[in-house]
Structures are given as structure tokens and as C-alpha cells.
Design an enzyme around this catalytic site. Structure first.
Site, mmCIF file in Angstrom:
data_model
loop_
_atom_site.group_PDB
_atom_site.id
_atom_site.type_symbol
_atom_site.label_atom_id
_atom_site.label_comp_id
_atom_site.label_asym_id
_atom_site.label_seq_id
_atom_site.Cartn_x
_atom_site.Cartn_y
_atom_site.Cartn_z
ATOM 1 N N LYS A 137 -13.933 -36.194 32.342
ATOM 2 C CA LYS A 137 -15.253 -36.648 32.805
ATOM 3 C C LYS A 137 -15.490 -36.253 34.265
ATOM 4 C CE LYS A 137 -15.589 -41.060 34.254
ATOM 5 N NZ LYS A 137 -16.095 -41.359 35.608
ATOM 6 N N ASN A 138 -14.497 -36.498 35.117
ATOM 7 C CA ASN A 138 -14.727 -36.296 36.545
ATOM 8 C C ASN A 138 -14.697 -34.825 36.963
ATOM 9 O OD1 ASN A 138 -15.140 -38.979 36.814
ATOM 10 N ND2 ASN A 138 -13.132 -39.441 37.715
ATOM 11 N N CYS B 166 -20.808 -50.536 44.604
ATOM 12 C CA CYS B 166 -20.514 -50.735 43.190
ATOM 13 C C CYS B 166 -19.335 -51.677 43.066
ATOM 14 C CB CYS B 166 -20.289 -49.414 42.475
ATOM 15 S SG CYS B 166 -18.645 -48.762 42.617
ATOM 16 N N ARG C 60 -18.449 -47.821 48.830
ATOM 17 C CA ARG C 60 -18.618 -46.413 48.451
ATOM 18 C C ARG C 60 -19.810 -45.720 49.117
ATOM 19 N NH1 ARG C 60 -17.461 -45.547 42.168
ATOM 20 N NH2 ARG C 60 -16.908 -43.489 42.929
ATOM 21 N N ASP D 54 -7.427 -44.241 39.907
ATOM 22 C CA ASP D 54 -8.018 -44.422 38.579
ATOM 23 C C ASP D 54 -6.984 -44.824 37.522
ATOM 24 O OD1 ASP D 54 -10.468 -43.831 39.631
ATOM 25 O OD2 ASP D 54 -10.555 -41.782 38.857
ATOM 26 N N ARG E 67 -18.308 -45.172 29.089
ATOM 27 C CA ARG E 67 -18.605 -44.207 30.155
ATOM 28 C C ARG E 67 -17.453 -43.225 30.339
ATOM 29 N NH1 ARG E 67 -20.938 -46.693 35.532
ATOM 30 N NH2 ARG E 67 -20.898 -44.468 35.914
HETATM 31 C C1 EPZ Z 1 -14.209 -39.844 42.568
HETATM 32 O O1 EPZ Z 1 -15.155 -40.725 43.155
HETATM 33 C C2 EPZ Z 1 -14.114 -40.243 41.118
HETATM 34 N N1 EPZ Z 1 -15.417 -40.087 40.496
HETATM 35 C C3 EPZ Z 1 -13.603 -41.671 40.991
HETATM 36 O O2 EPZ Z 1 -13.424 -41.979 39.627
HETATM 37 C C4 EPZ Z 1 -12.258 -41.775 41.700
HETATM 38 O O3 EPZ Z 1 -11.815 -43.115 41.682
HETATM 39 C C5 EPZ Z 1 -12.374 -41.279 43.146
HETATM 40 O O4 EPZ Z 1 -12.930 -39.945 43.172
HETATM 41 C C6 EPZ Z 1 -11.041 -41.251 43.880
HETATM 42 O O5 EPZ Z 1 -10.115 -40.467 43.195
HETATM 43 C C7 EPZ Z 1 -15.828 -38.889 40.088
HETATM 44 O O6 EPZ Z 1 -15.134 -37.886 40.236
HETATM 45 C C8 EPZ Z 1 -17.154 -38.795 39.417
HETATM 46 P P1 EPZ Z 1 -14.180 -40.445 46.992
HETATM 47 P P2 EPZ Z 1 -15.750 -40.401 44.599
HETATM 48 O O7 EPZ Z 1 -15.364 -39.867 47.658
HETATM 49 O O8 EPZ Z 1 -15.921 -38.950 44.742
HETATM 50 C C9 EPZ Z 1 -14.831 -43.413 50.689
HETATM 51 C C10 EPZ Z 1 -13.529 -43.336 37.681
HETATM 52 O O9 EPZ Z 1 -13.082 -44.458 37.338
HETATM 53 N N2 EPZ Z 1 -15.965 -42.565 51.050
HETATM 54 O O10 EPZ Z 1 -12.944 -39.630 46.939
HETATM 55 O O11 EPZ Z 1 -16.933 -41.278 44.775
HETATM 56 C C11 EPZ Z 1 -15.043 -44.175 49.391
HETATM 57 O O12 EPZ Z 1 -15.793 -45.352 49.581
HETATM 58 C C12 EPZ Z 1 -14.111 -43.117 39.059
HETATM 59 O O13 EPZ Z 1 -13.578 -42.360 36.925
HETATM 60 C C13 EPZ Z 1 -16.659 -42.798 52.241
HETATM 61 O O14 EPZ Z 1 -16.339 -43.729 52.991
HETATM 62 O O15 EPZ Z 1 -14.552 -40.931 45.507
HETATM 63 C C14 EPZ Z 1 -13.631 -44.415 48.938
HETATM 64 O O16 EPZ Z 1 -13.108 -45.532 49.600
HETATM 65 C C15 EPZ Z 1 -14.297 -44.335 39.860
HETATM 66 N N3 EPZ Z 1 -17.710 -41.977 52.560
HETATM 67 C C16 EPZ Z 1 -12.894 -43.156 49.419
HETATM 68 O O17 EPZ Z 1 -13.720 -42.587 50.428
HETATM 69 C C17 EPZ Z 1 -18.072 -40.946 51.758
HETATM 70 O O18 EPZ Z 1 -19.037 -40.253 52.099
HETATM 71 C C18 EPZ Z 1 -12.650 -42.091 48.361
HETATM 72 O O19 EPZ Z 1 -13.862 -41.844 47.661
HETATM 73 C C19 EPZ Z 1 -17.378 -40.704 50.566
HETATM 74 C C20 EPZ Z 1 -16.309 -41.532 50.233
#
Ligand code: EPZ
Length: 428
Positions: free
Chosen positions: A22-23, A125, A130, A315, A407
Site C-alpha cells: 500500500k505505502n 490523526c 503528523r 508500522d 485500508r
Molecule cells: C509513512 O507516513 C507511512 N505512510 C506510514 O504508514 C508510516 O508509519 C510512516 O511513513 C513511517 O514509516 C505512507 O507511506 C502512506 P513520515 P508519513 O513523514 O510519510 C513527522 C501505515 O500504517 N513529520 O516518515 O506520513 C511525523 O509527524 C502508515 O501504513 C513532521 O514532523 O510518515 C512523524 O512523527 C501510518 N513533519 C515522523 O515525522 C513533516 O513534514 C515520520 O513521519 C513530515 C513528518
């Protein structure tokens, strides 16, 4: 609203096919916006999030053709043809973005190709606040003007994006994906430093290369992109889902069974494999994927800390906690990626788990048996951790809010029933 009923105690046994990730699929679908030619993606999972992204792209004016389910009656991944020749709108509306945060991945490609993009701010969320500030910073460093207006990100680059050095202060998967797609159509060279190294990023990079992009450093934390004036159509198969793989690996371990995970790639779950072996499970590469079993002996407590790839994935944290709930001894699980990803703890506790949370860490003292209970969860991985707990528990577990599972886990009950689980969906 549908529910899932599980009667626990059956060791899982058999072959289980791993779907496309999915991701990986979500950013790959967004990448179609980078070209006016057709992007054909295969091995897409049958999931609600894929349908939501297809809906969003359709609203933007992308022609979306979903090609049946293949010759085996729905078992194989879907094929999707995406043609963004006549994009009539560059707005990702609130109603779709709030349904699925990954909608923000259309920001970079639309901005790079059309010079503007308007995307609803996702908001918080269930697993944390996030923010998307790092996505926006990256776009600004590539020359975009960014304004936040009435809940929307308004991004403009009337003269196109320009390559630059983008340094991420910490690892962001989505931020790296947005920047990578935008850089592919920017003028000149972009260097992304401290980029995410998740296999889904490499998959996206390979697809972009097939579309004509020039990217170096794939798999490392520095990605160098030579921007192109235009990209072209391509065909790309989505890589197998490492989180689905890890989830079913733990299903085998928690039930004391043995599963052949067909299509699984061990190299993508190395951190989990190591931990599972220390916990007492056997993980063996096979010609078709991976076999995971626990035939003799108990599960032992092992400490784990979540980290960006190649560390232990956030995850898989909830599922691992379910496993540790029935381990011999104690385990400490520390979550470093999201600030609020322990929502499954009170639900696992309702099934008899002994878990204490202290800040970002949880101490789990293994119990001999969990007991079935009515439970519900607030996100995808928390939901599936309750499925794992239910499979190992004595008695009946009723899982509410099943839409979270839909999902991210395709045909979950069907796949588990085929391996001997007593699980069914109760439709309302
Ligand atoms: C991706 O989310 C995945 N989603 C998530 O999977 C996964 O948990 C996550 O990466 C971490 O591996 C998809 O790929 C669609 P991040 P993403 O940006 O890209 C902070 C699942 O269950 N952050 O790496 O949103 C953020 O809040 C899902 O399948 C900022 O502060 O994750 C988090 O604490 C849930 N500012 C950390 O970084 C930003 O601009 C990592 O988030 C972006 C992120």
C-alpha cells in the site's frame, strides 16, 4: 458497520500470498501526474486507500482504468492505467485528504508539472499530530511560494521548480517522496540529504527512472536527481508489502504455527527477522518467499525500538506488542517515530495483557494466555494487532471498526481462514 469475530487458539498453517505494498502504491499512483502519458501500475493491492487515491486522481482529471482482477479470480494484484493528459483541477479537497493523509503526495508532482497545486492541510490523526512542514520546506527550497489559506496549502512556482540542496532535519517518508517527485521535473540538480531509505522510496525511484528521470543514490540517505523537462509513460510492478509480511510472520509466531509467505522479501524485514529469531521463532528464506514458524518452545521477551528504515518499523510496533503480550518474560517497546502510537495498549489490556506505558516506552510482561473480548482500534496497525491477539486468545474476540483494516490488509479474513484461523466478518 462490519465487525470481525475471531475464535482463538488455532495454530496457523499454510501458504499466504503477500500483496503489493500500500505505502509504495500510493506515491506511485501520484507519480502519474508527472507525465501526460500513461503510467501502468501492476500488483496493486485491493484496498480502500487505493480506491481513495484513484478517486482523488479521477477528480483531478486523470483518466483511471482499473483492469479486472486477473485470470485467477481476484487473487492477483490489480493493474491500473493512469493517464494525466487532461488535468483540469489542481486541488486536493478536504473531504478526500481528511479520509487519507497520503493524498498530500499529489502536491509535489502537480506543482512540478503545472506550476501550482492546492492541497488541503491534512490535520492530526490517531497516531500523532503528523505535520507536513517538511514537505512544504522542501517545496520552498525547490523555489515554490507556499501560502496557507483557509485550511489549504497553496503552492505556486509559475516559472517552474529549480533544483537545490534539500536537507531533511529528520527522516520523513512522505516528505522524501514528494521532494523526489518534484525534483524529477525541476530545472537542474537536486540533492536530498537525510532522505528516507524505506524500500517504498526505492520503488518510487525505480518507477521514476522508468519514466525517464535520472536518480542516483537509491537505497542510501542521499538522493541526487537531475531534473528533466518532461517524463514519459512507463510500466511498473509494485513491490510486495513488507508490513503485511511482518504482520503475518508474527501471526505464525503468536499462534505457534507455520506460514509460507509467498512473495515476501526477507531483505525488507531484516530488523524484524532478527528480533523474531531472538524471540524464538524460525524464519527461513524459501524459493517463493519466506517461511516463519514456531513449532517448539515459547516466545521470549525481546526489547525493540522503532526507527526509520532499516530499523524496526513503527508500522509493526503494535503487532509486535501483541506478540510480546504472550511472551515468557518482559519486553520493552519504545516508539520513536510517532508520539501517540500506543492506542492499542488499553485494548490489549482488555484481553488480559500486562502493559505499562511510560512516555515513549511500554513495558510488557508476558502472560500465559490472553482472553477474547470485544475490542476496537483507532488505526490500521492497532486494529491488526488486536486480530493477532484474538488469534492467540482463548475464547471469542469481536473486533469493531473494521474499516481501518480494510485500508491496509486485503482479504484479511480470507487469507487467515485459508491457513486454519477461525475468523469471520459479521456484516451489518
Ligand atoms: C509513512 O507516513 C507511512 N505512510 C506510514 O504508514 C508510516 O508509519 C510512516 O511513513 C513511517 O514509516 C505512507 O507511506 C502512506 P513520515 P508519513 O513523514 O510519510 C513527522 C501505515 O500504517 N513529520 O516518515 O506520513 C511525523 O509527524 C502508515 O501504513 C513532521 O514532523 O510518515 C512523524 O512523527 C501510518 N513533519 C515522523 O515525522 C513533516 O513534514 C515520520 O513521519 C513530515 C513528518
Amino acid at each position: 458497520m462490519d465487525r470481525i469475530r475471531i475464535r482463538g487458539g488455532q495454530p496457523l498453517q499454510g501458504r499466504l500470498a503477500i500483496a503489493g505494498a500500500k505505502n509504495a502504491a500510493l506515491p506511485l499512483m501520484a507519480a502519474c501526474l508527472l507525465t501526460d502519458e500513461t503510467l501502468t501500475l501492476s500488483n496493486l493491492p485491493h484496498l480502500a486507500d487505493i480506491a481513495t487515491m484513484a478517486h482523488l486522481l479521477g477528480e483531478l482529471g486523470v483518466q483511471v482504468t482499473m483492469d479486472g482482477s486477473g485470470p485467477d479470480g481476484g487473487q492477483a494484484g490489480r493493474v491500473l492505467q493512469l493517464t494525466a493528459t487532461d488535468v483540469r483541477d489542481v486541488t486536493a479537497p478536504y473531504d478526500l485528504v481528511r479520509k487519507m493523509r497520503a493524498s498530500v503526495l499529489v502536491l509535489g508532482p502537480m506543482l512540478a508539472r503545472f506550476g501550482r497545486s492546492r492541497v488541503s492541510l491534512p490535520g492530526g490523526c490517531a497516531i500523532g499530530t503528523r505535520p507536513v512542514d517538511l514537505h512544504l520546506k522542501a517545496m520552498a527550497q525547490l523555489g515554490a511560494e507556499i501560502e496557507l489559506k483557509e485550511g489549504y496549502i497553496e503552492a505556486r512556482a509559475p516559472r517552474g521548480l529549480c533544483g537545490n540542496r534539500v536537507v531533511f532535519p529528520f527522516v520523513t517518508v512522505g516528505g522524501t517522496e514528494n521532494a523526489l517527485m518534484a525534483a524529477a521535473l525541476a530545472k537542474g540538480e537536486t540533492v536530498l540529504t537525510n532522505a528516507a531509505r524505506e524500500p517504498e522510496i526505492a520503488d518510487l525511484a525505480h518507477c521514476l527512472i522508468a519514466m525517464g528521470a535520472e536518480i542516483e543514490g537509491i537505497g542510501s540517505d542521499t538522493l541526487t536527481v537531475q531534473g528533466r523537462e518532461r517524463l514519459h509513460g512507463a510500466r511498473h510492478a509494485v513491490l510486495p508489502d513488507r508490513i503485511e509480511t511482518g504482520t503475518y510472520a508474527m501471526a505464525a509466531a503468536i499462534t505457534g504455527g507455520s506460514l509460507d509467505l509467498v512473495g515476501a522479501r526477507q531483505e525488507h524485514i531484516a530488523a524484524l527477522t532478527e528480533v523474531l529469531r531472538r524471540a524464538g521463532a524460525e524464519v527461513t528464506p524459501t524459493a517463493s518467499g519466506l517461511q516463519v514458524s514456531r513449532r517448539n518452545g515459547p516466545i521470549r521477551g525481546v526489547d525493540v525500538m522503532t526507527e526509520p528504515y532499516p530499523g524496526f518499523p513503527t508500522d509493526l510496533q503494535a503487532q509486535f506488542m501483541a506478540l510480546m503480550a504472550v511472551a515468557e518474560g518482559a519486553a520493552m517497546v519504545t516508539e520513536t517515530v510517532f508520539e501517540n502510537r500506543f492506542m492499542h495498549v488499553p485494548e490489549l489490556a482488555r484481553m488480559g495483557a500486562d502493559i505499562n506505558v511510560h512516555g515513549a516506552s511500554a513495558i510488557i510482561r508476558g502472560v500465559h494466555k490472553l482472553s477474547g473480548a470485544p475490542v476496537m482500534a483507532t488505526d490500521l496497525r492497532a486494529s491488526v494487532s488486536l486480530v493477532l491477539a484474538g488469534l492467540a486468545a482463548e475464547g471469542e474476540t469481536i473486533l469493531n471498526r473494521v474499516y481501518h483494516l480494510d485500508r491496509g490488509y486485503e482479504r484479511l479474513e480470507e487469507k487467515l481462514v485459508a491457513c486454519g484461523a477461525d475468523i469471520e466478518r459479521l456484516r451489518y
